[in-house]
Design a protein around this motif. Structure first.
Motif, PDB file in Angstrom:
ATOM      1  N   HIS A   1      44.721  47.090  52.986  1.00 35.75           N
ATOM      2  CA  HIS A   1      43.599  46.510  53.797  1.00 35.75           C
ATOM      3  C   HIS A   1      42.662  45.850  52.581  1.00 35.75           C
ATOM      4  CE1 HIS A   1      40.704  45.566  56.767  1.00 35.75           C
ATOM      5  NE2 HIS A   1      39.690  46.039  55.667  1.00 35.75           N
ATOM      6  N   PRO A   2      42.151  44.841  52.490  1.00 34.44           N
ATOM      7  CA  PRO A   2      41.411  44.349  51.480  1.00 34.44           C
ATOM      8  C   PRO A   2      40.277  44.940  51.258  1.00 34.44           C
ATOM      9  CG  PRO A   2      41.496  42.727  53.107  1.00 34.44           C
ATOM     10  CD  PRO A   2      42.482  43.742  53.581  1.00 34.44           C
ATOM     11  N   ILE A   3      39.562  45.602  50.123  1.00 31.43           N
ATOM     12  CA  ILE A   3      38.517  46.438  50.137  1.00 31.43           C
ATOM     13  C   ILE A   3      37.610  45.793  48.941  1.00 31.43           C
ATOM     14  CG2 ILE A   3      39.506  48.477  51.095  1.00 31.43           C
ATOM     15  CD1 ILE A   3      39.425  49.521  48.073  1.00 31.43           C
ATOM     16  N   ALA A   4      38.092  44.949  47.871  1.00 33.66           N
ATOM     17  CA  ALA A   4      37.199  44.575  46.874  1.00 33.66           C
ATOM     18  C   ALA A   4      37.963  43.351  46.255  1.00 33.66           C
ATOM     19  CB  ALA A   4      37.021  45.744  45.826  1.00 33.66           C
ATOM     20  N   ARG A   5      37.198  42.833  45.419  1.00 31.23           N
ATOM     21  CA  ARG A   5      37.647  41.673  44.796  1.00 31.23           C
ATOM     22  C   ARG A   5      37.546  42.148  43.192  1.00 31.23           C
ATOM     23  NH1 ARG A   5      38.809  36.687  47.087  1.00 31.23           N
ATOM     24  NH2 ARG A   5      40.058  36.356  44.939  1.00 31.23           N
ATOM     25  N   GLY A   6      38.180  41.621  42.213  1.00 33.99           N
ATOM     26  CA  GLY A   6      38.113  41.959  40.964  1.00 33.99           C
ATOM     27  C   GLY A   6      38.556  40.897  39.820  1.00 33.99           C
ATOM     28  N   ASP A   7      38.368  41.012  38.698  1.00 30.59           N
ATOM     29  CA  ASP A   7      38.926  40.349  37.495  1.00 30.59           C
ATOM     30  C   ASP A   7      39.711  41.020  36.687  1.00 30.59           C
ATOM     31  OD1 ASP A   7      36.950  38.031  38.053  1.00 30.59           O
ATOM     32  OD2 ASP A   7      35.537  39.622  37.600  1.00 30.59           O
ATOM     33  N   VAL A   8      40.816  40.317  36.162  1.00 33.02           N
ATOM     34  CA  VAL A   8      41.998  41.066  35.213  1.00 33.02           C
ATOM     35  C   VAL A   8      41.179  41.150  33.757  1.00 33.02           C
ATOM     36  CG1 VAL A   8      44.061  40.669  34.360  1.00 33.02           C
ATOM     37  CG2 VAL A   8      43.518  40.096  36.678  1.00 33.02           C
ATOM     38  N   VAL A   9      41.257  42.369  33.308  1.00 34.02           N
ATOM     39  CA  VAL A   9      40.822  42.432  31.709  1.00 34.02           C
ATOM     40  C   VAL A   9      42.040  42.921  31.130  1.00 34.02           C
ATOM     41  CG1 VAL A   9      39.440  43.668  30.481  1.00 34.02           C
ATOM     42  CG2 VAL A   9      38.856  43.282  32.822  1.00 34.02           C
ATOM     43  N   LEU A  10      42.322  42.243  29.850  1.00 34.74           N
ATOM     44  CA  LEU A  10      43.479  42.290  29.146  1.00 34.74           C
ATOM     45  C   LEU A  10      42.957  43.187  27.802  1.00 34.74           C
ATOM     46  CD1 LEU A  10      45.382  39.313  29.061  1.00 34.74           C
ATOM     47  CD2 LEU A  10      45.836  41.114  30.223  1.00 34.74           C
ATOM     48  N   GLN A  11      43.232  44.399  27.787  1.00 36.42           N
ATOM     49  CA  GLN A  11      42.787  45.358  26.577  1.00 36.42           C
ATOM     50  C   GLN A  11      44.142  45.758  25.715  1.00 36.42           C
ATOM     51  OE1 GLN A  11      40.939  48.457  28.932  1.00 36.42           O
ATOM     52  NE2 GLN A  11      38.932  47.445  28.683  1.00 36.42           N
ATOM     53  N   GLY A  12      44.573  45.069  24.745  1.00 33.58           N
ATOM     54  CA  GLY A  12      45.618  45.197  23.998  1.00 33.58           C
ATOM     55  C   GLY A  12      46.909  45.009  24.760  1.00 33.58           C
ATOM     56  N   ASP A  13      47.662  46.223  24.951  1.00 34.89           N
ATOM     57  CA  ASP A  13      48.885  46.069  25.705  1.00 34.89           C
ATOM     58  C   ASP A  13      48.645  46.309  27.197  1.00 34.89           C
ATOM     59  OD1 ASP A  13      48.626  48.747  25.002  1.00 34.89           O
ATOM     60  OD2 ASP A  13      50.849  48.878  24.657  1.00 34.89           O
ATOM     61  N   ARG A  14      47.411  46.643  27.546  1.00 33.66           N
ATOM     62  CA  ARG A  14      47.126  47.404  28.992  1.00 33.66           C
ATOM     63  C   ARG A  14      46.467  46.048  29.855  1.00 33.66           C
ATOM     64  NH1 ARG A  14      46.599  53.454  29.177  1.00 33.66           N
ATOM     65  NH2 ARG A  14      46.310  52.549  31.252  1.00 33.66           N
ATOM     66  N   ILE A  15      46.685  46.267  30.986  1.00 29.12           N
ATOM     67  CA  ILE A  15      46.034  45.424  31.876  1.00 29.12           C
ATOM     68  C   ILE A  15      44.916  46.230  32.702  1.00 29.12           C
ATOM     69  CG2 ILE A  15      46.414  43.730  33.923  1.00 29.12           C
ATOM     70  CD1 ILE A  15      48.975  43.010  32.596  1.00 29.12           C
ATOM     71  N   SER A  16      43.968  45.936  33.030  1.00 31.89           N
ATOM     72  CA  SER A  16      42.926  46.596  33.969  1.00 31.89           C
ATOM     73  C   SER A  16      42.301  45.685  34.874  1.00 31.89           C
ATOM     74  CB  SER A  16      41.852  47.300  32.817  1.00 31.89           C
ATOM     75  OG  SER A  16      42.429  48.197  31.898  1.00 31.89           O
ATOM     76  N   ILE A  17      41.654  45.784  35.672  1.00 34.89           N
ATOM     77  CA  ILE A  17      40.934  45.366  36.957  1.00 34.89           C
ATOM     78  C   ILE A  17      39.476  45.851  36.662  1.00 34.89           C
ATOM     79  CG2 ILE A  17      40.769  44.661  39.161  1.00 34.89           C
ATOM     80  CD1 ILE A  17      43.284  43.724  37.787  1.00 34.89           C
ATOM     81  N   THR A  18      38.652  44.969  36.661  1.00 33.46           N
ATOM     82  CA  THR A  18      37.104  45.129  36.835  1.00 33.46           C
ATOM     83  C   THR A  18      36.625  44.688  38.167  1.00 33.46           C
ATOM     84  OG1 THR A  18      36.588  44.914  34.538  1.00 33.46           O
ATOM     85  CG2 THR A  18      34.921  44.718  36.023  1.00 33.46           C
ATOM     86  N   ILE A  19      36.321  45.941  39.043  1.00 33.87           N
ATOM     87  CA  ILE A  19      35.739  45.570  40.281  1.00 33.87           C
ATOM     88  C   ILE A  19      34.470  44.387  40.289  1.00 33.87           C
ATOM     89  CG2 ILE A  19      34.838  46.183  42.361  1.00 33.87           C
ATOM     90  CD1 ILE A  19      36.588  48.866  42.087  1.00 33.87           C
ATOM     91  N   SER A  20      34.670  43.401  41.208  1.00 34.97           N
ATOM     92  CA  SER A  20      33.386  42.383  41.118  1.00 34.97           C
ATOM     93  C   SER A  20      32.571  42.310  42.565  1.00 34.97           C
ATOM     94  CB  SER A  20      33.923  40.942  40.530  1.00 34.97           C
ATOM     95  OG  SER A  20      34.824  40.608  41.361  1.00 34.97           O
TER      96      SER A  20
END
Length: 82
Positions: A51-70
């Motif tokens: 179930h959709p709860i949030a939107r986010g932006d992809v953040v690349l940090q070195g070899d890791r991928i993270s999501i920032t909730i927007s």
């Protein structure tokens, strides 16, 4: 353990979608690329138990991928795009 701690929650991030005939999908092998309907700068959907709860932006940090909730997700927008 509190009752809240016993709740099972599956979090998923949806970066894009693709439609294709099942025969095309079945012919795909290892290393095949499935084109998505989104670009690298598009927001992702954050889903809790599908179930959709949030939107986010992809953040690349070195070899890791993270999501920032927007922001909060609009479920109507999510299901309209399906």
């Amino acid at each position: 353990m509190s009752q809240l701690g016993a709740v099972q929650l599956e979090i998923a991030v949806l970066w894009g979608r693709s439609k294709m005939p099942i025969q095309q999908f079945l012919r795909m092998g290892r290393g095949a690329v499935i084109p998505l309907d989104s670009g690298e700068d598009d927001q992702v959907w954050i889903l809790a138990n599908n179930h959709p709860i949030a939107r986010g932006d992809v953040v690349l940090q070195g070899d890791r991928i993270s999501i920032t909730i927007s922001g909060v997700a609009d479920a109507n927008e999510f299901f309209a795009a399906a």
